[in-house]
Design a protein around this motif. Structure first.
Motif, mmCIF file in Angstrom:
data_model
loop_
_atom_site.group_PDB
_atom_site.id
_atom_site.type_symbol
_atom_site.label_atom_id
_atom_site.label_comp_id
_atom_site.label_asym_id
_atom_site.label_seq_id
_atom_site.Cartn_x
_atom_site.Cartn_y
_atom_site.Cartn_z
ATOM 1 N N ALA A 236 0.808 -1.313 0.031
ATOM 2 C CA ALA A 236 -0.039 0.107 -0.024
ATOM 3 C C ALA A 236 0.923 1.223 0.052
ATOM 4 O O ALA A 236 0.659 2.329 -0.646
ATOM 5 C CB ALA A 236 -0.846 -0.067 1.288
ATOM 6 N N TYR A 237 1.911 1.149 0.736
ATOM 7 C CA TYR A 237 2.937 2.404 0.897
ATOM 8 C C TYR A 237 3.608 2.672 -0.701
ATOM 9 O O TYR A 237 3.682 3.649 -0.971
ATOM 10 C CB TYR A 237 3.906 2.114 1.828
ATOM 11 N N LEU A 238 3.821 1.504 -1.133
ATOM 12 C CA LEU A 238 4.392 1.504 -2.596
ATOM 13 C C LEU A 238 3.471 2.257 -3.575
ATOM 14 O O LEU A 238 3.632 3.185 -4.329
ATOM 15 C CB LEU A 238 4.415 0.210 -3.236
ATOM 16 N N LEU A 240 1.087 4.394 -2.422
ATOM 17 C CA LEU A 240 1.136 6.039 -2.183
ATOM 18 C C LEU A 240 2.324 6.525 -2.234
ATOM 19 O O LEU A 240 2.447 7.630 -1.781
ATOM 20 C CB LEU A 240 0.557 5.730 -0.658
ATOM 21 N N GLU A 241 3.494 5.937 -2.958
ATOM 22 C CA GLU A 241 4.943 6.646 -3.202
ATOM 23 C C GLU A 241 5.577 6.787 -2.056
ATOM 24 O O GLU A 241 6.280 7.738 -2.040
ATOM 25 C CB GLU A 241 4.645 7.589 -3.962
ATOM 26 N N HIS A 242 5.126 6.083 -0.776
ATOM 27 C CA HIS A 242 5.900 6.279 0.411
ATOM 28 C C HIS A 242 7.072 5.175 0.254
ATOM 29 O O HIS A 242 7.045 4.183 0.818
ATOM 30 C CB HIS A 242 4.727 6.014 1.388
ATOM 31 N N ARG A 243 8.194 5.341 -0.657
ATOM 32 C CA ARG A 243 9.324 4.477 -0.683
ATOM 33 C C ARG A 243 9.893 4.005 0.403
ATOM 34 O O ARG A 243 10.100 2.801 0.469
ATOM 35 C CB ARG A 243 10.198 4.965 -1.797
ATOM 36 N N HIS A 244 10.262 5.073 1.413
ATOM 37 C CA HIS A 244 11.019 4.787 2.447
ATOM 38 C C HIS A 244 10.374 3.510 3.289
ATOM 39 O O HIS A 244 10.646 2.384 3.644
ATOM 40 C CB HIS A 244 11.403 5.655 3.354
ATOM 41 N N GLY A 245 8.903 3.759 3.732
ATOM 42 C CA GLY A 245 8.072 2.988 4.602
ATOM 43 C C GLY A 245 8.153 1.495 3.622
ATOM 44 O O GLY A 245 8.003 0.208 4.127
ATOM 45 N N ALA A 246 7.655 1.419 2.328
ATOM 46 C CA ALA A 246 7.488 0.340 1.540
ATOM 47 C C ALA A 246 8.853 -0.329 1.603
ATOM 48 O O ALA A 246 8.832 -1.901 1.755
ATOM 49 C CB ALA A 246 7.269 0.759 0.034
ATOM 50 N N ARG A 247 10.139 0.101 1.294
ATOM 51 C CA ARG A 247 11.258 -0.619 1.479
ATOM 52 C C ARG A 247 11.440 -1.158 2.807
ATOM 53 O O ARG A 247 11.655 -2.670 2.962
ATOM 54 C CB ARG A 247 12.372 0.305 1.214
ATOM 55 N N GLN A 248 11.304 -0.668 3.935
ATOM 56 C CA GLN A 248 11.242 -1.239 5.230
ATOM 57 C C GLN A 248 10.323 -2.277 5.328
ATOM 58 O O GLN A 248 10.653 -3.303 5.839
ATOM 59 C CB GLN A 248 11.001 -0.130 6.274
ATOM 60 N N ASP A 249 9.037 -2.229 5.231
ATOM 61 C CA ASP A 249 8.000 -3.190 5.599
ATOM 62 C C ASP A 249 8.363 -4.501 4.541
ATOM 63 O O ASP A 249 8.259 -5.613 4.913
ATOM 64 C CB ASP A 249 6.664 -2.657 5.269
ATOM 65 N N GLU A 272 13.572 -2.563 -7.269
ATOM 66 C CA GLU A 272 13.096 -1.118 -7.971
ATOM 67 C C GLU A 272 12.952 0.040 -7.009
ATOM 68 O O GLU A 272 13.337 1.140 -7.160
ATOM 69 C CB GLU A 272 11.501 -1.353 -8.485
ATOM 70 N N LEU A 273 12.937 -0.627 -5.650
ATOM 71 C CA LEU A 273 13.105 0.599 -4.273
ATOM 72 C C LEU A 273 14.249 0.984 -3.844
ATOM 73 O O LEU A 273 14.466 1.889 -3.351
ATOM 74 C CB LEU A 273 12.102 0.027 -3.237
ATOM 75 N N SER A 274 15.143 0.355 -4.442
ATOM 76 C CA SER A 274 16.697 0.388 -3.999
ATOM 77 C C SER A 274 17.171 1.973 -4.109
ATOM 78 O O SER A 274 17.074 2.573 -5.018
ATOM 79 C CB SER A 274 17.762 -0.455 -4.702
ATOM 80 N N PRO A 275 17.448 2.558 -2.841
ATOM 81 C CA PRO A 275 17.733 4.052 -3.206
ATOM 82 C C PRO A 275 18.853 4.433 -4.128
ATOM 83 O O PRO A 275 18.754 5.429 -4.577
ATOM 84 C CB PRO A 275 18.101 4.454 -1.717
ATOM 85 N N ASP A 276 19.872 3.463 -4.166
ATOM 86 C CA ASP A 276 20.859 3.666 -5.180
ATOM 87 C C ASP A 276 20.760 3.218 -6.468
ATOM 88 O O ASP A 276 21.689 3.100 -7.359
ATOM 89 C CB ASP A 276 22.299 3.238 -4.555
#
Length: 281
Positions: A236-238, A240-249, A272-276
């Motif tokens: 769901a975070y994904l 909503l484009e809440h990338r940091h929360g999506a990555r953590q969960d 895909e969510l990797s920050p680098d």
């Protein structure tokens, strides 16, 4: 005047034992997310009015099944509580304030009303997390009386219970031992989590990702690190484009459940969510 009903706090529920977890007030706490002005005391008083109407009649009856028949007659026939067959996936069916106001609900919310009234009358009614449809059960001399709150509290025989379970058991009919296991009483936490799962499913299906995230988050308040809820909130975070929360969960989900069926697709999401990760243009 009695004491006003105080709703619990989301921050403390994870530490509360299953037996001590209050069913009605936590279900109203879930509803308050959607209805911030909800007056919990109003609904507690309404339940108590149902109880007081029944008390003299129920106290005069000796047998549990007959006591329960009186409760069901009042709730379903006289007051008109009913299963919402026409709009089963309406989220209002899962919010107890709406169930009390509209007298319409789904199996689990109607079971909560039934259980709350019955228990206040001294009737030991439990919920059953039956596959497909939530049910209720009452101990009787020679076994269990199992009832369907979605259909007026109708009693269910052994053969019907086996048939209802069959599609969820790969087409196999459960034997006596397996059926009894399925009919174990559901702990309060499991009932509340199932209610929140229903809400998550409805909201995700409707692309209401803020509400889907909230429903999964509330499961995690009851059961921290529950894998499916972590995945559901992450997805769901994904959206909503809440990338940091999506990555953590999603990372935590794989950590807890590395062999999950969807592990490969979740790993792809994490790449895909990797920050680098350099984005191609």
């Amino acid at each position: 005047m009695g004491d006003r009903l105080t709703l619990p706090s989301w921050t403390t529920l994870a530490k509360v034992d299953d037996d001590a977890l209050p069913l009605l007030s936590t279900a109203l706490l879930i509803a308050r997310d959607e209805y911030p002005g909800l007056d919990a005391d109003l609904y507690d008083t309404l339940v108590q009015s149902h109880v007081e109407h029944l008390r003299t009649e129920v106290d005069a009856i000796a047998l549990w099944p007959l006591k329960m028949a009186a409760v069901n007659r009042h709730l379903f026939d006289e007051l008109g509580y009913a299963g919402n067959h026409d709009e089963y996936y309406d989220p209002r069916n899962s919010y107890l304030n709406e169930v009390f106001e509209r007298r319409l609900g789904n199996p689990i919310s109607l079971a909560m009303v039934q259980m709350e009234v019955a228990r206040r009358l001294g009737i030991p009614l439990d919920g059953v997390s039956f596959p497909g449809h939530f049910l209720v059960r009452l101990p009787v001399d020679d076994g269990l009386l199992v009832m369907d709150p979605f259909n007026g509290g109708r009693p269910l025989g052994v053969d019907e219970l086996r048939e209802r379970a069959r599609p969820h058991l790969g087409g196999e009919l459960p034997d006596d031992r397996a059926l009894l296991q399925i009919l174990d009483p559901a702990p309060h936490r499991a009932i509340l989590v199932r209610m929140l799962r229903n809400l998550h499913g409805v909201y995700a299906e409707d692309d209401q990702w803020d509400r889907a995230a909230r429903s999964a988050d509330r499961i995690l308040k009851l059961m921290p690190d529950q894998p499916e809820a972590l995945r559901d909130r992450g997805m769901a975070y994904l959206q909503l484009e809440h990338r940091h929360g999506a990555r953590q969960d999603l990372s935590r989900y794989l950590q807890l459940n590395p062999q999950a069926r969807d592990a490969a697709s979740i790993r792809e999401r994490l790449v895909e969510l990797s920050p680098d990760r350099t984005r191609m243009h």
